[in-house]
Design a protein around this motif. Structure first.
Motif, PDB file in Angstrom:
ATOM      1  N   PHE A 137       0.739  -1.230   0.013  1.00  0.00           N
ATOM      2  CA  PHE A 137      -0.111   0.060  -0.091  1.00  0.00           C
ATOM      3  C   PHE A 137       1.057   1.313   0.240  1.00  0.00           C
ATOM      4  N   GLU A 138       2.097   1.330   0.796  1.00  0.00           N
ATOM      5  CA  GLU A 138       3.060   2.358   0.912  1.00  0.00           C
ATOM      6  C   GLU A 138       3.419   2.748  -0.669  1.00  0.00           C
ATOM      7  N   ASP A 139       3.948   1.438  -1.401  1.00  0.00           N
ATOM      8  CA  ASP A 139       4.260   1.697  -2.374  1.00  0.00           C
ATOM      9  C   ASP A 139       3.309   2.262  -3.371  1.00  0.00           C
ATOM     10  N   LEU A 140       1.917   1.846  -3.457  1.00  0.00           N
ATOM     11  CA  LEU A 140       0.857   2.322  -4.173  1.00  0.00           C
ATOM     12  C   LEU A 140       0.590   3.937  -4.102  1.00  0.00           C
ATOM     13  N   LEU A 141       0.624   4.262  -2.618  1.00  0.00           N
ATOM     14  CA  LEU A 141       0.293   5.436  -2.244  1.00  0.00           C
ATOM     15  C   LEU A 141       1.222   6.562  -2.742  1.00  0.00           C
ATOM     16  N   VAL A 142       2.636   6.180  -2.266  1.00  0.00           N
ATOM     17  CA  VAL A 142       3.608   7.044  -2.328  1.00  0.00           C
ATOM     18  C   VAL A 142       4.397   6.988  -3.608  1.00  0.00           C
ATOM     19  N   ASN A 143       4.471   5.670  -4.244  1.00  0.00           N
ATOM     20  CA  ASN A 143       5.390   5.751  -5.437  1.00  0.00           C
ATOM     21  C   ASN A 143       4.591   5.125  -6.710  1.00  0.00           C
ATOM     22  N   GLY A 144       3.276   5.111  -6.542  1.00  0.00           N
ATOM     23  CA  GLY A 144       2.311   4.846  -7.911  1.00  0.00           C
ATOM     24  C   GLY A 144       2.554   3.512  -8.380  1.00  0.00           C
ATOM     25  N   ILE A 145       3.186   2.747  -7.494  1.00  0.00           N
ATOM     26  CA  ILE A 145       3.428   0.839  -8.125  1.00  0.00           C
ATOM     27  C   ILE A 145       2.135   0.381  -7.357  1.00  0.00           C
ATOM     28  N   ALA A 146       1.560  -0.421  -8.322  1.00  0.00           N
ATOM     29  CA  ALA A 146       0.357  -1.246  -8.043  1.00  0.00           C
ATOM     30  C   ALA A 146       0.642  -2.412  -7.545  1.00  0.00           C
ATOM     31  N   PRO A 147       0.011  -3.415  -6.805  1.00  0.00           N
ATOM     32  CA  PRO A 147       0.459  -4.549  -6.599  1.00  0.00           C
ATOM     33  C   PRO A 147       0.897  -5.585  -7.614  1.00  0.00           C
ATOM     34  N   ASP A 148       0.262  -5.303  -8.806  1.00  0.00           N
ATOM     35  CA  ASP A 148       0.573  -6.098  -9.756  1.00  0.00           C
ATOM     36  C   ASP A 148       1.905  -5.580 -10.556  1.00  0.00           C
ATOM     37  N   CYS A 149       2.446  -4.691 -10.080  1.00  0.00           N
ATOM     38  CA  CYS A 149       3.937  -3.952 -10.627  1.00  0.00           C
ATOM     39  C   CYS A 149       3.758  -3.019 -11.546  1.00  0.00           C
ATOM     40  N   THR A 150       2.463  -2.676 -12.048  1.00  0.00           N
ATOM     41  CA  THR A 150       2.140  -1.648 -13.073  1.00  0.00           C
ATOM     42  C   THR A 150       2.350  -0.366 -12.298  1.00  0.00           C
ATOM     43  N   VAL A 151       2.854   0.737 -13.127  1.00  0.00           N
ATOM     44  CA  VAL A 151       3.197   2.076 -12.581  1.00  0.00           C
ATOM     45  C   VAL A 151       2.289   2.951 -12.921  1.00  0.00           C
ATOM     46  N   ASP A 152       1.812   3.817 -12.066  1.00  0.00           N
ATOM     47  CA  ASP A 152       0.904   4.975 -12.604  1.00  0.00           C
ATOM     48  C   ASP A 152       2.106   6.259 -12.668  1.00  0.00           C
ATOM     49  N   TRP A 153       2.697   6.080 -13.623  1.00  0.00           N
ATOM     50  CA  TRP A 153       3.704   7.112 -13.844  1.00  0.00           C
ATOM     51  C   TRP A 153       3.764   8.643 -13.527  1.00  0.00           C
ATOM     52  N   PRO A 154       2.410   9.104 -13.575  1.00  0.00           N
ATOM     53  CA  PRO A 154       2.322  10.707 -13.421  1.00  0.00           C
ATOM     54  C   PRO A 154       2.320  10.664 -11.878  1.00  0.00           C
ATOM     55  N   ALA A 155       1.736   9.685 -11.047  1.00  0.00           N
ATOM     56  CA  ALA A 155       1.813   9.729  -9.666  1.00  0.00           C
ATOM     57  C   ALA A 155       2.923   9.104  -8.919  1.00  0.00           C
ATOM     58  N   SER A 156       4.038   8.479  -9.493  1.00  0.00           N
ATOM     59  CA  SER A 156       4.896   8.017  -9.266  1.00  0.00           C
ATOM     60  C   SER A 156       6.161   8.884  -8.458  1.00  0.00           C
ATOM     61  N   GLY A 157       6.722   7.907  -7.527  1.00  0.00           N
ATOM     62  CA  GLY A 157       7.894   8.760  -6.739  1.00  0.00           C
ATOM     63  C   GLY A 157       9.130   9.206  -7.609  1.00  0.00           C
ATOM     64  N   ALA A 158       9.433   8.411  -8.613  1.00  0.00           N
ATOM     65  CA  ALA A 158      10.257   8.506  -9.476  1.00  0.00           C
ATOM     66  C   ALA A 158      10.040   9.835 -10.179  1.00  0.00           C
ATOM     67  N   VAL A 159       9.079  10.052 -10.999  1.00  0.00           N
ATOM     68  CA  VAL A 159       8.762  11.261 -11.709  1.00  0.00           C
ATOM     69  C   VAL A 159       8.721  12.414 -10.884  1.00  0.00           C
TER      70      VAL A 159
END
Length: 289
Positions: free
Chosen positions: A192-214
């Motif tokens: 959940f922390e990855d999903l909320l903070v980094n935009g990484i879903a449990p299936d490892c897909t990335v919400d890039w606009p909301a990601s920590g890297a971006v």
């Protein structure tokens, strides 16, 4: 016209007492249903900034407490009983993006036949409640023996209907509570922390606009001196490593920050040659809308 047999003081008044007892039983079950429905309506949906959720919840509980059964049933059918192809209106964009915005809604998806049947049954329940509360004595003269017999049969059937609705509503409330419990457990996990903070879903897909890297690449842009809006990628990488060491491309399934920029599709890239050492350089800048 045949006269009705009246209950007299010489006759046992058991029939009338049965009517009173059964009417009370129906009304008590209706109140249990209404209390449970108020709780379900108050807790099945919430949306707002994280710091205001408790006050929003308290306001919803107070609001539901004042509503009639008919209004509550209307809210249930409009907001929480849905068809498979129903589309949900999204919340308008959050104005204050610095706050964490939370949203939760419990819904039951029914096929078209189930949906129509359930809505019709709920309407009949409201009508039954109004009949028992407002019109029962005008319908049944409980000082007449036959009327008492008819009333007892009517109340037996009414209680069966009310109790069926209560048991169904209780199963919905239990399902909602189980969903809330599972959500609460998930919110305590690293996923959940990855999903909320980094935009990484449990299936490892990335919400890039909301990601920590971006987010880090944008932040580096705002802190580093850029030429015509372009930021030197290596300088940005050094800044990110110094200020956000936990943010690494591998976390997002990428082999490099250049790979992150390519996958995210949030930046423009420019290659240039350093005039001093003749080496190639990569510069980036955020895309404009």
């Amino acid at each position: 016209m045949a006269s009705q047999a009246l209950l007299t003081s010489e006759q046992p008044l058991e029939l009338q007492r049965d009517v009173q007892r059964k009417l009370g039983r129906c009304l008590l079950r209706l109140q249990q249903y209404e209390i449970l429905l108020k709780a379900l309506i108050a807790h099945s949906e919430i949306s707002g900034p994280a710091e205001a959720l408790q006050s929003i919840r308290d306001a919803q509980v107070a609001s539901a407490h004042k509503k009639t059964l008919g209004t509550l049933v209307g809210m249930l059918t409009e907001r929480h009983l849905t068809l498979p192809d129903a589309t949900e209106d999204e919340e308008s964009s959050v104005q204050n993006t610095e706050n964490i915005w939370c949203s939760f809604r419990f819904q039951l998806q029914l096929d078209e036949q189930q949906h129509q049947t359930t809505i019709a049954a709920l309407k009949e329940l409201v009508d039954l409640r109004n009949e028992l509360v407002h019109h029962f004595l005008s319908r049944f003269n409980i000082w007449e023996q036959q009327a008492c017999t008819d009333a007892n049969a009517y109340l037996d059937a009414s209680y069966e209907t009310i109790d069926g609705h209560y048991l169904t509503l209780r199963s919905w409330a239990q399902a909602m509570e189980e969903a809330r419990t599972q959500l609460s457990a998930f919110m305590r996990t690293s996923a959940f922390e990855d999903l909320l903070v980094n935009g990484i879903a449990p299936d490892c897909t990335v919400d890039w606009p909301a990601s920590g890297a971006v987010r880090c690449l944008h932040e580096a842009e705002s802190h580093l001196t850029a030429s015509e809006g372009w930021t030197h990628l290596n300088t940005a990488i050094a800044w990110i490593q110094s200020n956000h060491a936990e943010q690494r491309p591998a976390r997002y399934g990428c082999g490099s920050w250049r790979h992150v920029i390519h996958e995210s599709q949030q930046f423009e890239v420019r290659k240039a040659t350093n005039a001093e050492n003749g080496r190639g350089e990569v510069w980036y800048r955020s895309k404009t809308a």
